[in-house]
Design a protein around this motif. Sequence first.
Motif, PDB file in Angstrom:
ATOM      1  N   ASN A 106       0.857  -1.183   0.000  1.00 59.68           N
ATOM      2  CA  ASN A 106       0.000   0.000   0.000  1.00 59.68           C
ATOM      3  C   ASN A 106       0.893   1.233   0.000  1.00 59.68           C
ATOM      4  O   ASN A 106       1.363   1.670   1.045  1.00 59.68           O
ATOM      5  CB  ASN A 106      -0.908  -0.029   1.231  1.00 59.68           C
ATOM      6  CG  ASN A 106      -2.025   0.979   1.132  1.00 59.68           C
ATOM      7  OD1 ASN A 106      -1.908   1.985   0.443  1.00 59.68           O
ATOM      8  ND2 ASN A 106      -3.118   0.719   1.836  1.00 59.68           N
ATOM      9  N   ALA A 107       1.168   1.770  -1.177  1.00 62.36           N
ATOM     10  CA  ALA A 107       2.097   2.891  -1.310  1.00 62.36           C
ATOM     11  C   ALA A 107       1.628   3.795  -2.445  1.00 62.36           C
ATOM     12  O   ALA A 107       2.219   3.812  -3.532  1.00 62.36           O
ATOM     13  CB  ALA A 107       3.509   2.379  -1.564  1.00 62.36           C
ATOM     14  N   PRO A 108       0.556   4.566  -2.235  1.00 64.13           N
ATOM     15  CA  PRO A 108      -0.029   5.371  -3.323  1.00 64.13           C
ATOM     16  C   PRO A 108       0.892   6.454  -3.856  1.00 64.13           C
ATOM     17  O   PRO A 108       0.722   6.895  -4.992  1.00 64.13           O
ATOM     18  CB  PRO A 108      -1.282   5.968  -2.687  1.00 64.13           C
ATOM     19  CG  PRO A 108      -1.029   5.922  -1.221  1.00 64.13           C
ATOM     20  CD  PRO A 108      -0.214   4.698  -0.984  1.00 64.13           C
ATOM     21  N   LEU A 109       1.866   6.877  -3.073  1.00 70.50           N
ATOM     22  CA  LEU A 109       2.739   7.968  -3.533  1.00 70.50           C
ATOM     23  C   LEU A 109       3.995   7.469  -4.223  1.00 70.50           C
ATOM     24  O   LEU A 109       4.773   8.266  -4.754  1.00 70.50           O
ATOM     25  CB  LEU A 109       3.131   8.855  -2.340  1.00 70.50           C
ATOM     26  CG  LEU A 109       1.960   9.451  -1.554  1.00 70.50           C
ATOM     27  CD1 LEU A 109       2.466  10.416  -0.497  1.00 70.50           C
ATOM     28  CD2 LEU A 109       0.978  10.142  -2.493  1.00 70.50           C
ATOM     29  N   ALA A 110       4.231   6.159  -4.208  1.00 67.73           N
ATOM     30  CA  ALA A 110       5.421   5.612  -4.863  1.00 67.73           C
ATOM     31  C   ALA A 110       5.262   5.652  -6.378  1.00 67.73           C
ATOM     32  O   ALA A 110       4.155   5.526  -6.915  1.00 67.73           O
ATOM     33  CB  ALA A 110       5.659   4.181  -4.398  1.00 67.73           C
ATOM     34  N   HIS A 111       6.379   5.813  -7.080  1.00 69.54           N
ATOM     35  CA  HIS A 111       6.370   5.818  -8.539  1.00 69.54           C
ATOM     36  C   HIS A 111       6.699   4.434  -9.104  1.00 69.54           C
ATOM     37  O   HIS A 111       6.177   4.050 -10.157  1.00 69.54           O
ATOM     38  CB  HIS A 111       7.359   6.844  -9.077  1.00 69.54           C
ATOM     39  CG  HIS A 111       7.019   8.255  -8.701  1.00 69.54           C
ATOM     40  ND1 HIS A 111       7.510   8.875  -7.568  1.00 69.54           N
ATOM     41  CD2 HIS A 111       6.202   9.155  -9.302  1.00 69.54           C
ATOM     42  CE1 HIS A 111       7.027  10.099  -7.492  1.00 69.54           C
ATOM     43  NE2 HIS A 111       6.224  10.301  -8.537  1.00 69.54           N
ATOM     44  N   THR A 112       7.581   3.708  -8.447  1.00 71.41           N
ATOM     45  CA  THR A 112       7.909   2.350  -8.870  1.00 71.41           C
ATOM     46  C   THR A 112       8.148   1.487  -7.628  1.00 71.41           C
ATOM     47  O   THR A 112       8.692   1.962  -6.624  1.00 71.41           O
ATOM     48  CB  THR A 112       9.190   2.293  -9.729  1.00 71.41           C
ATOM     49  OG1 THR A 112      10.306   2.799  -8.965  1.00 71.41           O
ATOM     50  CG2 THR A 112       9.029   3.127 -10.997  1.00 71.41           C
ATOM     51  N   ILE A 113       7.726   0.235  -7.714  1.00 75.33           N
ATOM     52  CA  ILE A 113       8.047  -0.740  -6.672  1.00 75.33           C
ATOM     53  C   ILE A 113       8.419  -2.058  -7.354  1.00 75.33           C
ATOM     54  O   ILE A 113       7.698  -2.536  -8.235  1.00 75.33           O
ATOM     55  CB  ILE A 113       6.882  -0.970  -5.693  1.00 75.33           C
ATOM     56  CG1 ILE A 113       6.630   0.292  -4.863  1.00 75.33           C
ATOM     57  CG2 ILE A 113       7.177  -2.157  -4.776  1.00 75.33           C
ATOM     58  CD1 ILE A 113       5.576   0.117  -3.778  1.00 75.33           C
ATOM     59  N   ASN A 114       9.555  -2.602  -6.965  1.00 71.07           N
ATOM     60  CA  ASN A 114      10.008  -3.893  -7.465  1.00 71.07           C
ATOM     61  C   ASN A 114      10.303  -4.812  -6.288  1.00 71.07           C
ATOM     62  O   ASN A 114      10.647  -4.352  -5.187  1.00 71.07           O
ATOM     63  CB  ASN A 114      11.292  -3.743  -8.302  1.00 71.07           C
ATOM     64  CG  ASN A 114      11.125  -2.788  -9.461  1.00 71.07           C
ATOM     65  OD1 ASN A 114      10.220  -2.940 -10.272  1.00 71.07           O
ATOM     66  ND2 ASN A 114      11.998  -1.785  -9.536  1.00 71.07           N
ATOM     67  N   VAL A 115      10.198  -6.095  -6.510  1.00 74.42           N
ATOM     68  CA  VAL A 115      10.666  -7.096  -5.558  1.00 74.42           C
ATOM     69  C   VAL A 115      11.880  -7.783  -6.185  1.00 74.42           C
ATOM     70  O   VAL A 115      11.818  -8.232  -7.333  1.00 74.42           O
ATOM     71  CB  VAL A 115       9.573  -8.124  -5.225  1.00 74.42           C
ATOM     72  CG1 VAL A 115      10.157  -9.334  -4.497  1.00 74.42           C
ATOM     73  CG2 VAL A 115       8.487  -7.485  -4.367  1.00 74.42           C
ATOM     74  N   VAL A 116      12.967  -7.834  -5.431  1.00 69.89           N
ATOM     75  CA  VAL A 116      14.205  -8.434  -5.911  1.00 69.89           C
ATOM     76  C   VAL A 116      14.441  -9.732  -5.148  1.00 69.89           C
ATOM     77  O   VAL A 116      14.588  -9.724  -3.920  1.00 69.89           O
ATOM     78  CB  VAL A 116      15.400  -7.474  -5.726  1.00 69.89           C
ATOM     79  CG1 VAL A 116      16.677  -8.120  -6.250  1.00 69.89           C
ATOM     80  CG2 VAL A 116      15.136  -6.154  -6.439  1.00 69.89           C
ATOM     81  N   ILE A 117      14.452 -10.849  -5.865  1.00 71.28           N
ATOM     82  CA  ILE A 117      14.711 -12.167  -5.276  1.00 71.28           C
ATOM     83  C   ILE A 117      15.935 -12.738  -5.976  1.00 71.28           C
ATOM     84  O   ILE A 117      15.887 -13.093  -7.156  1.00 71.28           O
ATOM     85  CB  ILE A 117      13.508 -13.111  -5.450  1.00 71.28           C
ATOM     86  CG1 ILE A 117      12.245 -12.491  -4.842  1.00 71.28           C
ATOM     87  CG2 ILE A 117      13.791 -14.469  -4.813  1.00 71.28           C
ATOM     88  CD1 ILE A 117      10.988 -13.326  -5.052  1.00 71.28           C
ATOM     89  N   GLY A 118      17.044 -12.809  -5.247  1.00 74.49           N
ATOM     90  CA  GLY A 118      18.283 -13.259  -5.872  1.00 74.49           C
ATOM     91  C   GLY A 118      18.691 -12.332  -6.988  1.00 74.49           C
ATOM     92  O   GLY A 118      18.811 -11.117  -6.798  1.00 74.49           O
ATOM     93  N   ASN A 119      18.868 -12.876  -8.186  1.00 74.28           N
ATOM     94  CA  ASN A 119      19.242 -12.059  -9.350  1.00 74.28           C
ATOM     95  C   ASN A 119      18.037 -11.631 -10.183  1.00 74.28           C
ATOM     96  O   ASN A 119      18.200 -11.026 -11.245  1.00 74.28           O
ATOM     97  CB  ASN A 119      20.217 -12.840 -10.242  1.00 74.28           C
ATOM     98  CG  ASN A 119      21.538 -13.118  -9.555  1.00 74.28           C
ATOM     99  OD1 ASN A 119      22.055 -12.268  -8.837  1.00 74.28           O
ATOM    100  ND2 ASN A 119      22.081 -14.307  -9.766  1.00 74.28           N
ATOM    101  N   ASP A 120      16.844 -11.949  -9.700  1.00 72.72           N
ATOM    102  CA  ASP A 120      15.634 -11.639 -10.468  1.00 72.72           C
ATOM    103  C   ASP A 120      14.881 -10.453  -9.872  1.00 72.72           C
ATOM    104  O   ASP A 120      14.766 -10.324  -8.650  1.00 72.72           O
ATOM    105  CB  ASP A 120      14.711 -12.861 -10.504  1.00 72.72           C
ATOM    106  CG  ASP A 120      15.342 -14.042 -11.212  1.00 72.72           C
ATOM    107  OD1 ASP A 120      15.984 -13.830 -12.256  1.00 72.72           O
ATOM    108  OD2 ASP A 120      15.202 -15.182 -10.708  1.00 72.72           O
TER     109      ASP A 120
END
Length: 397
Positions: free
Chosen positions: A75-89
């Motif tokens: 829940n982050a309405p003000l964020a422009h981008t959100i990624n999840v990083v798992i290992g090298n992916d």
Amino acid sequence: MKKELLLIAAAAVTISANAQNNKEALSKAGVPVSALAPQSQITFEEGSYPSSTNVLRAEYPRVDPVTRKAYFRFNAPLAHTINVVIGNDKFTGLKDKDGVWHIETEPLVVGFHYYFVEVDGLRLTDPSSNSYFGYTMNAGGIEVPEGPEGDYYRYDKNIPHGQVHALHYWSDLNGTYRNINVYTPADYDKNPKKKYPVLYLLHGMGENENGWIRQGFADFILDNMIAKGECVPMIVVIMSGDMVTTSELRKFDHNVPEVYINELIPFIDKTFRTKTDRNNRAMAGLSRGGMQTCQTAMPNLDKFAYIGTFSGLFRTAKDQLPTIYDGALADPAKFNGKVKLFYASYGTDEAAMGIGQAIQTYREYGINIREFVSEGTAHEWLTWRRSLRDFAPLLFR
């Protein structure tokens, strides 16, 4: 109070109607971000359930045991981008009209994975996950479940269980107290005169003395095998492979093995009911911990008869083998006669590390080495859980 509730309701309507006005609505109404997407609006992915690594009551991240996909919500309405990083992916999120980010991964390998959340380029630990020390920092963790084949590292309520003791001991060499975890088997307190063999077990680079318990389930693995008679009841000492010094000392000027040999082993033998001869002492470690195991045990074969490396036997030229580890390998026949077990394991997806080639080099030189290969795993905790399960039954026989 009634006025505040009306303001929150009005803001929620405005935000739902026009997601682009999130920031303005928040500013005018003083509504917290958490009011934007109530829990009741979240739709769970069919067949998924919260990861076993989540904090209490956190519904996300979720895993699907069939597809092995993981799902995240932020829940982050003000964020422009959100990624999840798992290992090298890296998996990119999509934001809905309520300001909630949705992320779905590709199928993941079963087992434990560290992960991070990137919010507008800033790498963070997910507050919905328990924290695990990996990559030399706190990280989130997610467990993609195996089927029944993973029961060997799961808690079994129907068997006796040992205890994990969190202890401190003073190190003059390190200049401060050090933390250790010590596993004692289920019958340790029931037999006050019985003495036990000891396995010293090391983590890898970027982790700490908690990894073998929290990520590796070493205590559950030993409990299950001991209960089935598959391995000898033993004490397991899980120590840190890093020397964290005080602000006054600032640096560590000795070799890591000095601490283990001159301080840790005497402390363990004084504190616990141990068998103190070399035939009842083993050391093993994963990755860098495997290297530290060789650096510690091989020059001190008067203290160790069992040596194990999990993803931690690194390539060495054959002509260098006679001189490394204080010449412990100079006479292969003598080494083989003294060491009851020299063990090396790795995952099939660790080919780039060259561990298989390293094992072959040792064998060509004349060193007896037992090899275990974990099918379909890489440099990860599932490889090392399997390695411990394979290694422990070979000890102290």
